[in-house]
Design a protein around this motif. Structure first.
Motif, PDB file in Angstrom:
ATOM      1  N   PHE A 195      45.383  43.096  41.883  1.00 45.49           N
ATOM      2  CA  PHE A 195      45.000  42.267  40.739  1.00 45.49           C
ATOM      3  C   PHE A 195      46.075  42.316  39.669  1.00 45.49           C
ATOM      4  N   LYS A 196      46.051  41.293  38.835  1.00 48.58           N
ATOM      5  CA  LYS A 196      46.978  41.206  37.692  1.00 48.58           C
ATOM      6  C   LYS A 196      46.322  40.346  36.627  1.00 48.58           C
ATOM      7  N   LYS A 197      46.457  40.769  35.369  1.00 50.32           N
ATOM      8  CA  LYS A 197      45.806  40.029  34.289  1.00 50.32           C
ATOM      9  C   LYS A 197      46.652  38.857  33.816  1.00 50.32           C
ATOM     10  N   ASP A 198      47.951  39.059  33.721  1.00 47.03           N
ATOM     11  CA  ASP A 198      48.823  38.028  33.154  1.00 47.03           C
ATOM     12  C   ASP A 198      50.040  37.831  34.047  1.00 47.03           C
TER      13      ASP A 198
ATOM     14  N   PHE B  99      39.371  34.715  41.050  1.00 51.02           N
ATOM     15  CA  PHE B  99      39.398  35.265  39.707  1.00 51.02           C
ATOM     16  C   PHE B  99      38.229  36.221  39.511  1.00 51.02           C
ATOM     17  N   TYR B 100      38.461  37.243  38.706  1.00 51.73           N
ATOM     18  CA  TYR B 100      37.376  38.092  38.229  1.00 51.73           C
ATOM     19  C   TYR B 100      37.639  38.357  36.764  1.00 51.73           C
ATOM     20  N   GLU B 101      36.720  37.836  35.917  1.00 55.82           N
ATOM     21  CA  GLU B 101      36.926  37.880  34.476  1.00 55.82           C
ATOM     22  C   GLU B 101      38.282  37.253  34.170  1.00 55.82           C
ATOM     23  N   ASP B 102      39.200  37.958  33.555  1.00 57.66           N
ATOM     24  CA  ASP B 102      40.496  37.358  33.219  1.00 57.66           C
ATOM     25  C   ASP B 102      41.599  37.749  34.201  1.00 57.66           C
ATOM     26  N   ASN B 103      41.221  38.315  35.320  1.00 57.86           N
ATOM     27  CA  ASN B 103      42.200  38.812  36.284  1.00 57.86           C
ATOM     28  C   ASN B 103      42.342  37.875  37.482  1.00 57.86           C
TER      29      ASN B 103
ATOM     30  N   GLU C 261      54.875  43.802  34.215  1.00 57.43           N
ATOM     31  CA  GLU C 261      53.697  44.382  34.860  1.00 57.43           C
ATOM     32  C   GLU C 261      53.546  43.833  36.278  1.00 57.43           C
TER      33      GLU C 261
ATOM     34  N   PHE D 101      37.848  48.088  40.470  1.00 59.55           N
ATOM     35  CA  PHE D 101      39.298  47.971  40.426  1.00 59.55           C
ATOM     36  C   PHE D 101      40.020  49.157  41.063  1.00 59.55           C
TER      37      PHE D 101
END
Length: 476
Positions: free
Chosen positions: A164-167, A148-152, A173, A231
């Motif tokens: 990477f993917k946030k959600d 994980f990195y922050e919310d990703n 997406e 990123f």
């Protein structure tokens, strides 16, 4: 004379019947989860060779089933497999993955299925439908690692695709690729699955990647690369390497296994990370204090200097530093049986004491094929005593016989942990009591090899390498 001929014919018929029955029985066992315990007696490499050369129709069928589950690949790979007789070649898979990496295109991802598990748990599998083509255990699809990195969610393929993917729940997406130079540094000349990236770990805005490195011609060990988190583009450099390496053919025991290499990383303090390193099947190195192999080492993230904190390990696959309890939990593959969960005392680490876990003198497992005549010298040199303590070593918290193909370990609550497995295709939930004993061990089958495991926001994330999927389990 007639009676003698009759007896010979009867004997031939009997032998033929036994051989055919055995062939059909083994053929039934391969690919059948009902015979999981029997399959655990044979390692992954041996099973793949049996499928490929003795039961090729099983091998081809298994590959085709996997291909069919990834629609984006079906046409191109199916056409190729027809031209080569139905067996995927590593060169083609690696080239496909590198082409995807060079393109910089998104990694498509879709919800594959929802599965009800035991213990009132459920699993969602999000399949990576492009890019992850060349695996570590399976030739196809690809293997991967998570962090994980922050919310990703950050994901790394075993060949260098970084995305990477946030959600994960957002189906509209895809994963965005991060340009990188990993392949230029690793640049494996040997296409065997043994040599690959081994882990990703993100710490203090730096991304660390471990991999099997060809230190000299045909001579291998583990290295760590690092880059500042970005990123768009990451330029990796070496932060840890060693002049020590194990030659693939010219070594003391005349045995080599590049997959028996470890490579797991975790943070220790603000200036150091821990790295696990396997013995590459040069078993004697695990008890050699001058060697880094068969060890857990502490690596300075600024200058790459290292020190050994524990020894006597075979192939360490999982690491976690439990700061609340001030101990490290380490998991490792045993030989034929004897996968272990070990506890490393951080107080002793801070005092410079190297803790010894016994490999290859003590183990609950056996050398492959057991105590047969051809293994006699091996047992004389590496006896695999069933007690660790009697021979001056630290006993495992838990030994698994038969082996489960143990992989990563994570903490999910106060004194609560989960360990994943590849061969057993399961998760094991457990607690550690005040006496530092494992209690309440519960197995939850997930029906697929779990290469990596992470925990955040009350969710377990699994990299499931039989379908190249990210599994998500909510813990209520």
């Amino acid at each position: 004379m007639i009676l003698k001929k009759y007896k010979i014919k009867t004997l031939i018929l009997l032998i033929s019947t036994i051989i055919i029955s055995g062939y059909l029985l083994i053929s039934t066992i391969i690919g059948n989860n009902k015979f999981q315990n029997l399959k655990l007696l044979v390692n992954d490499e041996q099973r793949q060779l049996i499928k490929k050369y003795i039961f090729p129709y099983k091998y081809i069928s298994q590959q085709q089933k996997t291909i069919d589950r990834i629609p984006g690949l079906e046409k191109s790979i199916t056409n190729y497999t027809k031209s080569i007789g139905g067996i995927l070649k590593p060169e083609m898979l690696l080239n496909l993955e590198l082409s995807k990496k060079e393109s910089g295109e998104d990694i498509t991802i879709n919800l594959l299925e929802k599965i009800k598990l035991s213990k009132n748990l459920s699993l969602k599998k999000y399949q990576l439908q492009s890019g992850f083509y060349y695996g570590i255990n399976n030739s196809f699809p690809g293997s991967g690692f998570l962090d994980f990195y922050e919310d990703n969610v950050i994901i790394l393929s075993s060949r260098g695709i970084l995305a990477f993917k946030k959600d994960l729940e957002n189906h509209e997406e895809n994963l965005k690729q991060i340009k990188n130079n990993i392949h230029e540094i690793t640049n494996y000349s040997d296409l065997t699955k043994w040599f690959s990236l081994k882990d990703i770990f993100i710490f203090k805005n730096k991304v660390f990647i471990s991999h099997t490195a060809e230190i000299k011609k045909d001579c291998w060990n583990i290295e760590i690369l690092f880059a500042e988190m970005n990123f768009r583009n990451m330029e990796f450099k070496k932060i840890f390497s060693s002049n020590e390496c194990i030659h693939s053919t010219n070594n003391i025991d005349q045995e080599f296994n590049g997959g028996q290499s470890g490579g797991r990383m975790v943070s220790f303090d603000d200036n150091h990370i821990l790295l696990s390193i396997g013995d590459f099947r040069s078993r004697f190195l695990a008890q050699d204090k001058k060697s880094i192999n068969g060890k857990i080492i502490k690596v300075n993230i600024y200058d790459g200097k290292h020190e050994v904190i524990s020894m006597g390990h075979r192939n360490p696959q999982g690491l976690i530093f439990d700061k609340e309890n001030n101990f490290i939990l380490e998991t490792e593959h045993g030989p034929q049986g004897g996968d272990e969960i070990n506890l490393i005392d951080v107080n002793k680490v801070n005092k410079g004491k190297i803790q010894n876990y016994g490999w290859a003198i003590s183990s609950a497992g056996e050398h492959y094929l057991g105590k047969i005549d051809t293994n006699k010298k091996k047992y004389e040199k590496y006896p695999l005593y069933k007690s660790h303590n009697e021979y001056g070593f630290i006993e495992p918290l838990k030994s698994f016989v038969p082996s489960i193909g143990i992989s990563e370990i994570v903490k999910i609550g106060h004194n609560k942990y989960v360990v994943s497995s590849m061969r057993d295709m399961s998760l094991y939930f457990f607690e550690i009591n005040e006496k530092k004993q494992i209690i309440n061990l519960n197995r939850v089958e997930v029906f697929e090899r779990v290469r990596d495991l992470k925990f955040k926001n009350n969710q377990l994330l699994l990299f499931m390498e039989d379908t190249a999927s990210i599994g998500v389990i909510n813990l209520n």
